[in-house]
Every structure is written in structure tokens, then in C-alpha cells.
Design an enzyme around this catalytic site. Structure first.
Site, PDB file in Angstrom:
ATOM      1  N   GLY A 244       0.894  -1.138  -0.046  1.00  8.10           N
ATOM      2  CA  GLY A 244      -0.085  -0.074  -0.128  1.00  8.10           C
ATOM      3  C   GLY A 244       0.799   1.300   0.244  1.00  8.10           C
ATOM      4  N   ILE A 471       0.826  -5.700   6.039  1.00  7.86           N
ATOM      5  CA  ILE A 471       0.835  -5.262   4.593  1.00  7.86           C
ATOM      6  C   ILE A 471       1.872  -5.769   3.575  1.00  7.86           C
ATOM      7  CG2 ILE A 471      -0.287  -3.024   5.405  1.00  7.86           C
ATOM      8  CD1 ILE A 471       2.321  -1.565   4.162  1.00  7.86           C
ATOM      9  N   GLY A 472       2.341  -6.842   4.454  1.00  9.73           N
ATOM     10  CA  GLY A 472       3.428  -7.645   3.561  1.00  9.73           C
ATOM     11  C   GLY A 472       4.846  -7.447   4.122  1.00  9.73           C
ATOM     12  N   THR A 473       4.765  -6.604   5.201  1.00  7.67           N
ATOM     13  CA  THR A 473       6.077  -6.306   5.968  1.00  7.67           C
ATOM     14  C   THR A 473       6.691  -7.532   6.918  1.00  7.67           C
ATOM     15  OG1 THR A 473       4.887  -5.331   7.309  1.00  7.67           O
ATOM     16  CG2 THR A 473       5.844  -3.849   5.541  1.00  7.67           C
ATOM     17  N   ARG A 628      16.044  -2.402  18.136  1.00  5.51           N
ATOM     18  CA  ARG A 628      16.138  -3.599  18.074  1.00  5.51           C
ATOM     19  C   ARG A 628      15.439  -4.213  16.776  1.00  5.51           C
ATOM     20  NH1 ARG A 628      16.902  -8.052  21.626  1.00  5.51           N
ATOM     21  NH2 ARG A 628      16.155  -6.770  23.242  1.00  5.51           N
ATOM     22  N   ASN A 631      13.148  -9.171  13.362  1.00  2.00           N
ATOM     23  CA  ASN A 631      13.329 -10.454  12.347  1.00  2.00           C
ATOM     24  C   ASN A 631      14.227  -9.948  11.356  1.00  2.00           C
ATOM     25  OD1 ASN A 631      12.982 -11.763   9.986  1.00  2.00           O
ATOM     26  ND2 ASN A 631      11.129 -12.515  11.128  1.00  2.00           N
ATOM     27  N   THR A 634      13.051 -10.075   7.533  1.00  4.89           N
ATOM     28  CA  THR A 634      11.965  -9.011   6.924  1.00  4.89           C
ATOM     29  C   THR A 634      12.564  -7.568   7.212  1.00  4.89           C
ATOM     30  OG1 THR A 634      10.826  -9.219   9.093  1.00  4.89           O
ATOM     31  CG2 THR A 634      10.068 -10.503   7.458  1.00  4.89           C
ATOM     32  N   GLY A 702      10.745   0.211  14.493  1.00  3.29           N
ATOM     33  CA  GLY A 702       9.967   0.258  13.333  1.00  3.29           C
ATOM     34  C   GLY A 702      10.902   0.488  12.220  1.00  3.29           C
ATOM     35  N   GLU A 705       9.911   2.565   6.812  1.00  6.28           N
ATOM     36  CA  GLU A 705      10.007   3.883   6.100  1.00  6.28           C
ATOM     37  C   GLU A 705      11.270   4.542   6.108  1.00  6.28           C
ATOM     38  OE1 GLU A 705       6.585   5.075   8.341  1.00  6.28           O
ATOM     39  OE2 GLU A 705       5.659   6.069   6.286  1.00  6.28           O
TER      40      GLU A 705
HETATM   41 MO1  MOS Z   1       3.079   4.411   5.599  1.00  2.34          MO
HETATM   42  S1  MOS Z   1       3.305   6.208   4.222  1.00  2.34           S
HETATM   43  O1  MOS Z   1       2.655   5.437   7.114  1.00  2.34           O
HETATM   44  O2  MOS Z   1       1.982   3.328   5.133  1.00  2.34           O
END
Ligand code: MOS
Length: 747
Positions: A244, A471-473, A628, A631, A634, A702, A705
Site C-alpha cells: 500500500g 501489509i506484506g512487511t 532492535r 526479524n 523481514t 520500526g 519507512e
Molecule cells: Mo506509511 S506512508 O505510514 O504506510
């Protein structure tokens, strides 16, 4: 900057392991069903009719011919559409929709590709054929087709996320060295493989919708407002999403329209947004113009920094691309301003696209820092090391954990930055000129409130659920890793269910915050379930009757006492005749004690062959500090993918609009250019893996991005090193390099 790499007995080896995606086999074998794979009984198909003008109104709409086409059930348009309610666009309340207007609200047209009619027929093909027979005439107004036209026509509206400290103007005027440069970035379109799609039906007063959504809770709340029904009467499913990049974060007109006509017709309706309209009616990264003014003292220390950004928004909502979000805190600078403004144009509403704000913002900032370093006569690597902030000066807070210096140094070493010869165009290999460039990368870390449920079941399995999405992550996989770590159950005995708004409320799959938000809630729920298991085990007739709960420890999917007696969860539950031991938990968002951010640096090698005007990105080395890594596989995949996307941003991607009428002209996969395999550089990612335990117990910040931020600037800086051309407007297409007239710099 603290040295906070602990040895961490808290977690076992499965946290951090490169476990393959547990949903992989289902996706490969076709068992994973996406929004448009749903086939409820009695399903009928919608197909849109989309505006061919960008501004004006529908003057006449005739459905007579379309109605006579085979299989047509109903045709909806602004004169014939169910009454809906607005959803106040409130992110805080979790009911944001991007368009403040409802679909088919009236006859006005604000952008090309806006829905003007919706045909429902018995098959997809019949709906599409009939849609082509709907006759629409328009009264066309002059469209504002781009940022400059918008600004010229009606100026700008001020945006959010502004910041000011010190007196940047005065410091600039009295500084030794300064630059004043303007950068531009084009509209980019997300283009996930899976099209936007909705399949919706109503049973009595309950709406069920399978939607390609990065936020089932947000979608549920928005739809409940729009249909004026309680949230409990809406269930949004998104078990699998074919990516997405942000375009599926919020609810778009097609999802609202599908649910509305399903209600009206009393049967399930499915609608897929055609690829061409995914360039118009489901968001895009907006066009930006950014002015950067930087100044240093005689020692190359930043003394003034101003970042002013304008982005295009639509006439149906204000979307602010916060290009200066990173600028506020990446470098130490006493005098700094960041300002954001928007200008309305005749395009659909823009939206978050992978690293919103930071991706275009760091193209500008990290290009400007390179220009400033050149002006100051300092190596761009040293310039950054000399100027990185040690604390967040915009918030007056310490960073929870920041290893940008180490990231920059390690990537530089792996890349071989010290072999760079500073002179422009001085590194040649055969016909090619080699260019080296670098840039910092940066992204905020967010952790939101979250609920989750974990059940340990009598059949020896565990079940974990949360209304977040994958979402595939790899979200399914890391949740299973966390449950396995806490229970000692092997991954194959753990079922993870996400993407269903009826599960405990979870976060959007966005902002790189799903991991930091979801895992602590899962862990807390698992501990509640384990406590319950211990109560069952130690109760009358329990496997450990009479033993104190705190003498039991979790071992290999069971409990063990000090004497070494071990009983499986299944046997404990069997003995007590319970079907499961369950835990549900709520965790809060991060506190405001620290500034939580992720850091890193990209080093890029480009090759420029002036003989045939060929430019390629040959090599990327990136070191990323995201706390940390949960995985290894991924996580690395996220950064590698973001780097490829950054190459696209740097060299290829731009949605082009006809300046005369505002219509997109390359709105398809053939002409919207993204990197293909031949464009793929050698990519080497270093994951620093310092747990940020001030942020959450896992120490994860995270990773979705950050990898794209700064990459396009590193490419542009490498292009400058190879060619001497400062390309301040993305993408860096060959025509910009073939022009031999150097661009003037104003300072
Ligand atoms: Mo991201 S642009 O917050 O899916």
C-alpha cells in the site's frame, strides 16, 4: 549519545532471528485471499465512470444506453445515490478519511478521475462494458494543473508542523558562508501491486467489508460515521494486503461507495479501482517546492537553517506534506525555522506515501547540506559528523537512543568513502565517471495505544489476535515470534490473526509504528494468559496442585517447577478441563520523556557514461539504527525495498499532468517508470541493532519507512560528484544531465 547496547537475557534467540514469513506459503499457493478475491453468494460487480475533466461540473449525464447493456442492475450518480453522512476527518479519534467530501455529493468536479457514476452489473465485464456507455457532458473550467499554477492563482494556505527557534534570518545575514537554494519534487504515485478494492455486504444492519486497508479500525470508525451506525455494526477485514505504501491508510471514495450501493441493492458488491484511477482517486505523494537557506560560521558549523515547503493539495481536503519534519532535529542549529504551506490544485487529495514529509524533505535538506559542505570547503561526511545533533533541539529532549554517528562511520567504512577523490568528475573507470554521494536518513518512532489477545489452547496451540494488519512487511511473523518467545511453543503451533476490526483494537500498518505498538500488547496479553495457566495448574486437581504460582516457569510450551517436573499447556488445560487460558491486554503509547527517532546514513555510487548519456546507481551501502531488529530477514527486506524505491524516486518516478487541463498523462504501469531489475544496484544494509528499551520493552522502533529517506539526496549528491551538475528537481532524468549550461546558484 549513550552506549545502550545491553546484553539482554530478557528475550530468547527467536527475537531477532531471520524467520521466514509464516504467511508465505499461503500467499504462494493462493490460499491467501485479498479484498477482491472474496466471493460471497449473490455477488455483483461495480465499475466506475470517471471524470475526464479536472475542473468544472457534470452538465448532463445520461444512463439510457448503459442501462440497456447486458447484465446491468443499477447505475448510480450524483442525482441518484443514497444519503450518507460526513466523517469528521479526525486522526486522533481514529476516523480519518482523506476526502472531506462524500462520493457523488453533487455535480462538481475537482479532479480528473473523480467518480461521476457507478455501474453495478452481474459480472465485472458487463459492469465495465456498461460503464463505457454512460454518457457524460461537462461544463469545463480552467484547471489548476500544478503547484506553480496553484500558487499564482490563489497563493498558499499555511500548514501544520511548523517550528521556529532563535533568529534564523539575522543569523543567516551575519554568517560567513551561506546558500539559498530551491528544490522541487514531483507527484509520485504509490502503485502497490494489489489494486484498491472493496467487497461489501450487509446482513440486517451490519456492514461487512473486505477492503484493501492498512487500517481496519480506522476504516471501521470512518464507515460507522458515514452510515451513522455504531462501530460494532461495521466489520472491516483486511487479512492480506498486496502492499500500500500509505495509499491504503485511509478510507477513499470507492470503499464508501461500495458499501453504500451494497446497502441500497441489498446484496454483496465488489469494486476494484482500475489502475488508471489509482493515480487519481486513491492518493499520491504531492508535488513540493522547498526553499532551503543554510549558513555556517568559519569552522563549518551550522548557524542558521530555514526550510520552507509548499505542497499541492486538492480542493476537497488539505493534506500537508511535512517536508521539514526531520529538519527540526537532525542537525544542531541554534537558529532554525521550518514552515509548511499548501496550495490547492485540481488533483485528487494527496496522502501519506512511504516516509511522508521526510522522503521529499530529506531530498531537499540532504542535498542542501551537501551544497553547504561544498560551499564551506568541508568533506560532506565530516560536515555531517560535525553538525549532527546530540539531542532533539526542537523538543528540548534527549533522544531515547541515537547511533547516527556510528551508522555514518560504519557505512562510510564499508562503502570506502575514504577512496573518494573530492574533485568533480575525477574518478573514472573506462568510459564511466564514478560519483560518490551520501546522505543521512531519519524517521520518527511512534508507539500508539494497542489491545491484543492471546489464547493458549487445550490442543497445544496458541492463538494471537490484534486488529492491526500485515501489509506484506512481516507483522504476522513477528507476532508469532513474540508469542513463541514467551510461551516456548514452536512457530508452527501458533496461529496469528490480524486484519479484522472485530479483534482488539490495533494500530494502522503505517508510520513504521506497527511493530513497536503491537508487540508490547501481544507480550502483555501472553503474560496474562500464562498467569491464568499457572492458576489452573496450581488449583485443585491441577497438574501442580499446591505449588505456588511463582515457583513455576514457562518451558517449551508448558510449565516447569523447581524439581524439574514439566507439564505441557495442553495437559494442564486437559487436567483442569479448560479449553484455553486467555489473556487480553492494553498497552499505552510512548511517553514524552524522550525524543524517539530512528537514524542512519546512505552511501551511493553512481556511474555516468557521458558518451551515451547513461546514468545508473551502481552501489548502495546503508547503515540503519532502528533499535532492535525483531526479524533479521523481514527487516533487511524492508530497507532493501525502500532503497530500491529511493532509486525510483531519485531517477525515475513522476506522475505527469498536462499543464493545459490537469489530466494525468502517464497513469499506467507502462509509462509511470519505476526501477526494474536492470536498475537495481548492489545493496548492502547494515542493521545496527541497538535495543531502544526506553521506547518499549522490545527496544524496536520500526523499519518500514526510514530506508527511503535521504536516498534520493545521496543519489543527487553522487551525480553532482560525477558530473558537476546539481540537480535540484526530481527525478534526475538524463535530459537534465545533458544540458551543459551550469545552473546558477543564488546566495
Ligand atoms: Mo506509511 S506512508 O505510514 O504506510
Amino acid at each position: 549519545m549513550s552506549d545502550d547496547k545491553p546484553s539482554d537475557p530478557h528475550f530468547g534467540a527467536i527475537i531477532g532471528a531471520g524467520v521466514p514469513r509464516i504467511d508465505g506459503p499461503d500467499k504462494l499457493s493462493g490460499r491467501a485471499h485479498y479484498a477482491a478475491d472474496q466471493q460471497p453468494a449473490g455477488l455483483v460487480y461495480g465499475y466506475g465512470v470517471f471524470s475526464t475533466i479536472a475542473s468544472g461540473k457534470v452538465s448532463q449525464l445520461s444512463v439510457e444506453r448503459a442501462r440497456r447493456m447486458p447484465g446491468v442492475i443499477e447505475i448510480f450518480h450524483h442525482g441518484h445515490f443514497p444519503k450518507l453522512y460526513r466523517s469528521p476527518s479526525s486522526f486522533a479519534q481514529g476516523n480519518k478519511v482523506e476526502e472531506t467530501r462524500l462520493p457523488f455529493e453533487d455535480e462538481r468536479i475537482y479532479y480528473a478521475g473523480q467518480f461521476v457514476a457507478l455501474v453495478v452489473a452481474d459480472t465485472f465485464e458487463n459492469a465495465r462494458a456498461a460503464a463505457r456507455e454512460v454518457e457524460v457532458s461537462y461544463a469545463e473550467d480552467t484547471a489548476l494543473a500544478n503547484l506553480e499554477q496553484g500558487v499564482a492563482a490563489h497563493g498558499t494556505q499555511s500548514g501544520s508542523g511548523n517550528h521556529s527557534r532563535g533568529d534564523a534570518a539575522a543569523a543567516f545575514d551575519s554568517a560567513t558562508r551561506r546558500i539559498d537554494v530551491t528544490y522541487r519534487t514531483p507527484v509520485e504515485t504509490h502503485n502497490p501491486m494489489e489494486m484498491h478494492a472493496s467487497t461489501a455486504w450487509w446482513e440486517r444492519d451490519h456492514l461487512t467489508i473486505f477492503d484493501a486497508s492498512q487500517g481496519v479500525v480506522m476504516a471501521r470508525n470512518a464507515l460507522s460515521k458515514i452510515f451513522a451506525i455504531p462501530p460494532e455494526r461495521v466489520t472491516v477485514h483486511a487479512p492480506y494486503i498486496g502492499s500500500g505504501f500509505g495509499s491504503k491508510l485511509w478510507t477513499w471514495p470507492h470503499a464508501v461507495a461500495t458499501a453504500a450501493v451494497a446497502h441500497e441493492l441489498g446484496r454483496p458488491v465488489q469494486l476494484v479501482v482500475p489502475r488508471a484511477q489509482m493515480f487519481t482517486t486513491t492518493g499520491h505523494r504531492p508535488e513540493t517546492r522547498q526553499r532551503l537557506r543554510l549558513a555556517t560560521d568559519g569552522n563549518g558549523k551550522l548557524v542558521s537553517l530555514r526550510h520552507e515547503s509548499i505542497n499541492t493539495t486538492s480542493f476537497t481536503d488539505q493534506y500537508v506534506e511535512t517536508c521539514g519534519s526531520v529538519t527540526k532535529s537532525l542537525y544542531s542549529c541554534p537558529h532554525l525555522t521550518v514552515s509548511h504551506a499548501t496550495t490547492q490544485v485540481n488533483r485528487g487529495t494527496p496522502t501519506s506515501m512511504r516516509a511522508p514529509g521526510a522522503a521529499p524533505g530529506l531530498f531537499a535538506l540532504e542535498s542542501a547540506v551537501d551544497e553547504m559542505a561544498a560551499e564551506a570547503g568541508v568533506d560532506p561526511l565530516d560536515f555531517r559528523l560535525d553538525n549532527y545533533a546530540e539531542r532533539d533541539e526542537s523538543k528540548d529532549l534527549d533522544f531515547s537512543s541515537n547511533h547516527i554517528v556510528e551508522a555514518t562511520q560504519r557505512a562510510a567504512e564499508r562503502f570506502g568513502w575514504d577512496e573518494r577523490s573530492a574533485e568533480i568528475g575525477s574518478m573514472r573507470q573506462g568510459r564511466e565517471i564514478v560519483g560518490y554521494g551520501m546522505a543521512a536518513c531519519n524517521w520518527e518512532a511512534l508507539k500508539r495505544p494497542c489491545d491484543a489477545r492471546v489464547s493458549l489452547r487445550a490442543d497445544g496451540t496458541a492463538f494471537a489476535s490484534c486488529a492491526t494488519q500485515d501489509i506484506g512487511t512481516g507483522t504476522y511473523t513477528i507476532v508469532a515470534q513474540a508469542v513463541s518467545d514467551l510461551t516456548g511453543l514452536p512457530l508452527e503451533r501458533i496461529t496469528v490473526e490480524l486484519g479484522d476490526s472485530s479483534y482488539p483494537d490495533g494500530p494502522v500498518s503505517g508510520g513504521s509504528w506497527a511493530t513497536a505498538t503491537t508487540l508490547p500488547a501481544i507480550a502483555k496479553a501472553a503474560r496474562v494468559a500464562l498467569d491464568e495457566m499457572k492458576r489452573y495448574a496450581t488449583g485443585a486437581n491441577g497438574a501442580f496442585a499446591g505449588v505456588a504460582s511463582d515457583e513455576l516457569e514457562v518451558a517449551e510450551g508448558g510449565l516447569r517447577n523447581a524439581a524439574g517436573k514439566q507439564v505441557s499447556f495442553a495437559d494442564i488445560l486437559g487436567a483442569a478441563r479448560y479449553g484455553s487460558a486467555d489473556g487480553e491486554a492494553h498497552t499505552e503509547g510512548a511517553d514524552a520523556q524522550y525524543s524517539y527517532r530512528s537514524f542512519g546514513a546512505h552511501f551511493v555510487e553512481v556511474r555516468w557514461d557521458p558518451g551515451i548519456s547513461h546514468l545508473r546507481v551502481a552501489r548502495v551501502v546503508s547503515a540503519i539504527d532502528v533499535g532492535r531488529v525483531i526479524n533479521e530477514t523481514t527487516a533487511r527486506n524492508q530497507v532493501e525495498g525502500a532503497i530500491v524505491m529511493g532509486v525510483g524516486m531519485g531517477l525515475f518516478e513522476a506522475t505527469e499532468y498536462d499543464a493545459r487541463n490537469g489530466r494525468p498523462v502517464n497513469n499506467d504501469y507502462a509509462e509511470y517508470v519505476v526501477p526494474v531489475h536492470a536498475d537495481q544496484p548492489e545493496v548492502d544494509v547494515i542493521l545496527l541493532d541497538y535495543p531502544d528499551t526506553r521506547f518499549n520493552e522490545y527496544g524496536a522502533r520500526g523499519i518500514g519507512e526510514i530506508g527511503i529517506t535521504g536516498l534520493a539526496a545521496a543519489v543527487a549528491n553522487a551525480v553532482y560528484h560525477a558530473t558537476g551538475k546539481r540537480i535540484r528537481e526530481l527525478p534526475i532524468t538524463l535530459d537534465k544531465l545533458m544540458d551543459d549550461v551550469p545552473e546558477a546558484r543564488t546566495a
